[in-house]
Enzyme design. Structure first.
Site, short mmCIF file in Angstrom:
data_model
loop_
_atom_site.label_atom_id
_atom_site.label_comp_id
_atom_site.label_asym_id
_atom_site.label_seq_id
_atom_site.Cartn_x
_atom_site.Cartn_y
_atom_site.Cartn_z
N ASP A 11 0.70 -1.21 -0.05
CA ASP A 11 -0.18 -0.18 0.15
C ASP A 11 0.95 1.17 0.08
OD1 ASP A 11 -1.54 2.18 0.54
OD2 ASP A 11 -2.71 1.01 2.20
N ASP A 52 -6.84 -0.62 -1.67
CA ASP A 52 -5.48 0.53 -1.89
C ASP A 52 -4.09 -0.20 -2.03
OD1 ASP A 52 -5.26 -0.79 0.70
OD2 ASP A 52 -5.54 1.28 1.83
N ASP A 131 -7.59 -7.46 0.30
CA ASP A 131 -7.30 -6.02 0.87
C ASP A 131 -8.25 -6.04 2.02
OD1 ASP A 131 -6.26 -3.40 1.21
OD2 ASP A 131 -8.64 -2.71 0.39
N TYR A 228 0.95 -1.04 15.16
CA TYR A 228 0.00 -1.22 13.99
C TYR A 228 0.29 0.09 13.10
CZ TYR A 228 -4.20 -1.01 11.33
OH TYR A 228 -4.98 -0.98 10.37
N LYS A 231 -2.70 -2.96 7.64
CA LYS A 231 -3.16 -4.41 7.69
C LYS A 231 -2.25 -5.15 6.31
CE LYS A 231 -5.60 -6.54 10.60
NZ LYS A 231 -4.63 -7.23 11.71
N ASP A 232 -2.16 -6.41 6.37
CA ASP A 232 -0.92 -7.01 5.79
C ASP A 232 -1.44 -7.06 4.12
OD1 ASP A 232 0.42 -7.32 8.23
OD2 ASP A 232 -0.94 -9.13 8.24
N ASP A 233 -2.91 -7.40 3.99
CA ASP A 233 -3.43 -7.49 2.89
C ASP A 233 -2.71 -8.33 1.87
OD1 ASP A 233 -5.25 -5.52 3.77
OD2 ASP A 233 -4.17 -4.08 2.83
N ARG A 265 -9.89 0.09 10.57
CA ARG A 265 -8.93 0.16 11.38
C ARG A 265 -7.87 -1.25 11.62
NH1 ARG A 265 -8.96 5.27 12.83
NH2 ARG A 265 -10.89 6.39 12.29
N TYR A 347 -2.00 -5.38 18.75
CA TYR A 347 -1.50 -5.14 17.30
C TYR A 347 -2.21 -4.00 16.72
CZ TYR A 347 1.01 -9.12 18.88
OH TYR A 347 1.69 -9.77 19.61
C1 F6R Z 1 -7.67 -0.88 7.38
C2 F6R Z 1 -7.53 0.35 7.14
C3 F6R Z 1 -8.43 1.74 7.37
C4 F6R Z 1 -7.78 2.58 8.40
C5 F6R Z 1 -8.91 3.60 8.70
C6 F6R Z 1 -8.09 4.74 9.52
O1 F6R Z 1 -7.01 -1.68 6.93
O2 F6R Z 1 -6.37 0.92 6.50
O3 F6R Z 1 -9.68 1.15 8.07
O4 F6R Z 1 -7.25 1.85 9.52
O5 F6R Z 1 -9.37 4.22 7.55
O6 F6R Z 1 -6.97 5.48 9.03
P1 F6R Z 1 -6.09 6.45 9.53
O7 F6R Z 1 -5.66 6.05 11.04
O8 F6R Z 1 -5.01 6.61 8.50
O9 F6R Z 1 -6.94 7.36 9.82
MG MG Z 2 -4.16 2.09 2.98
MG MG Z 3 -4.95 -2.21 1.82
#
Ligand code: F6R
Ligand code: MG
Ligand code: MG
Length: 364
Positions: A11, A52, A131, A228, A231-233, A265, A347
């Site tokens: 990503d 993404d 994803d 954190y 995610k690993d996707d 998240r 995590y």
């Molecule tokens: C899940 C992911 C999203 C973000 C969320 C908050 O893998 O990437 O759900 O965790 O949109 O993102 P931030 O903390 O970057 O605002």
């Molecule tokens: Mg992302």
């Molecule tokens: Mg992703």
């Protein structure tokens, strides 16, 4: 000369938020790969996106863990990050966790699955791109493909599959591995891979020929960064037909919307929805988690394809099921079992919240 199929993914910035990839980032990646094909480093290559994340699908004769191939992937992600920065895309460069790249992509943030093969006269392969989920998410579907006769008829009725497959399982916390033979040791195998947050199926080989049948990415961003960062996707490569499951047997596990961790998240369980490339843009509650299957025929290392394998109405029911499960789980809001259990939240960004309140707790 054995060939290697390397899928390396990261990503490097989302459009909009974490929902999809901007076409300019994908275009930059495609150009970088095209130059590598022209220079002779790669036999063929393509760049694709699921949500993404950008997935570099590369065919070459340099083996696994080749420094030049990994360097190319890293440089491609750096170039994509520059485009993402210019467009102010979200989380530009998010998976590039090291400042100085040291020759191997493993441990640097991006995920990778590499499979060495002697190309058969006809070589059908599937490249899966996930994803909003984690390494280990492929445990259940890979088990069904390679060890469950209710999924894969060939395990029972085809002589070439009847001897079964061996599963190499990685303990992603303790950094060790073990190999189980299926079907003889399936109960032992399941004791571990039933906990996909810790144990991930890395590699599967035919017990009849020793050939590698499947590989998945087991890179854990939280293990690398110690916190954190997303995610690993994951990605996986599966060879099909002949001594391996048929294409339809390799896709059949995805007629159920399995519960995987990821979603909003990276902190929630949600249904894994198989979709076409055109529908692989998770937007509801940053999900539900997506899965795309790219089908190829290899022709002397050339990637003939892809066919967009889940672009098929026979997967409409599982997509409906995924939406129903998402509706149901979402009603739980911040409660388990929608939200991950506390030890898994270690995590995520949760420890910072807990730390802030640490001195407010009084003994009973
Ligand atoms: C899940 C992911 C999203 C973000 C969320 C908050 O893998 O990437 O759900 O965790 O949109 O993102 P931030 O903390 O970057 O605002
Ligand atoms: Mg992302
Ligand atoms: Mg992703």
């Amino acid at each position: 000369m054995p060939q290697t199929l390397s899928v390396i993914k990261a990503d490097v910035g989302g459009f909009v938020g974490h929902s999809a990839m901007h076409p300019d980032v994908l275009g930059e990646a495609a150009e970088s790969l095209e130059r590598a094909v022209q220079s002779g480093l790669l036999l063929d290559a393509q760049a694709h996106a699921c949500g993404d994340d950008v997935f570099l699908v590369m065919s070459h004769e340099r083996g696994e863990n080749d420094e030049s191939v990994h360097q190319l992937a890293w440089d491609t992600f750096v170039a994509g990050t520059e485009v993402a920065r210019r467009l102010h895309l979200y989380g530009a460069g998010q998976d590039l966790l090291v400042d100085a790249f040291s020759g191997n992509i493993r441990g640097a943030g991006p995920g990778s699955a590499e499979l060495e093969l002697e190309e058969r006269p006809s070589e059908p392969v599937l490249v899966f791109m996930g994803d909003k989920t984690s390494a280990g998410a492929f445990n259940l579907p890979l088990y069904k493909m390679f060890a469950d006769p209710f999924n894969t008829a060939g395990l029972v009725i085809s002589e070439s599959l009847h001897e079964g497959f061996s599963f190499e399982v990685h303990d992603v916390r303790e950094h060790r591995k073990i190999v189980f033979a299926a079907p003889a040791e399936i109960y032992d195998l399941l004791a571990f891979i039933g906990s996909p947050a810790r144990y991930a199926v890395k590699r599967i080989a035919s017990r009849a020929t020793g050939e590698i049948a499947a590989v998945s990415s087991t890179d854990k961003l939280s293990e690398i960064a110690g916190r954190y960062v997303g995610k690993d996707d994951p990605t996986a490569i599966v060879r099909c037909q002949g001594a391996f499951p048929a294409v339809g047997e390799a896709l059949e596990p995805f007629t159920t919307a399995w519960t995987v961790e990821g979603f909003m998240r990276g902190s929630h369980y949600g249904p894994w929805m198989p979709t076409s490339l055109a529908e692989a843009h998770p937007s509801r509650f940053d999900g539900p988690p997506r899965l795309v299957a790219l089908g190829y025929q290899l022709a002397e290392g050339k990637l003939v394809g892809p066919r967009d394998m889940f672009d098929d109405p026979s997967f409409d029911n599982v997509r409906r099921e995924a939406n129903d499960i998402a509706d149901y789980l979402r009603k739980h809001g911040p409660f388990e079992p929608h939200r991950l259990p506390l030890d898994e939240m270690e995590y995520t960004t949760m420890p910072a919240v807990a730390a802030k309140l640490a001195d407010r707790w009084a003994p009973l």
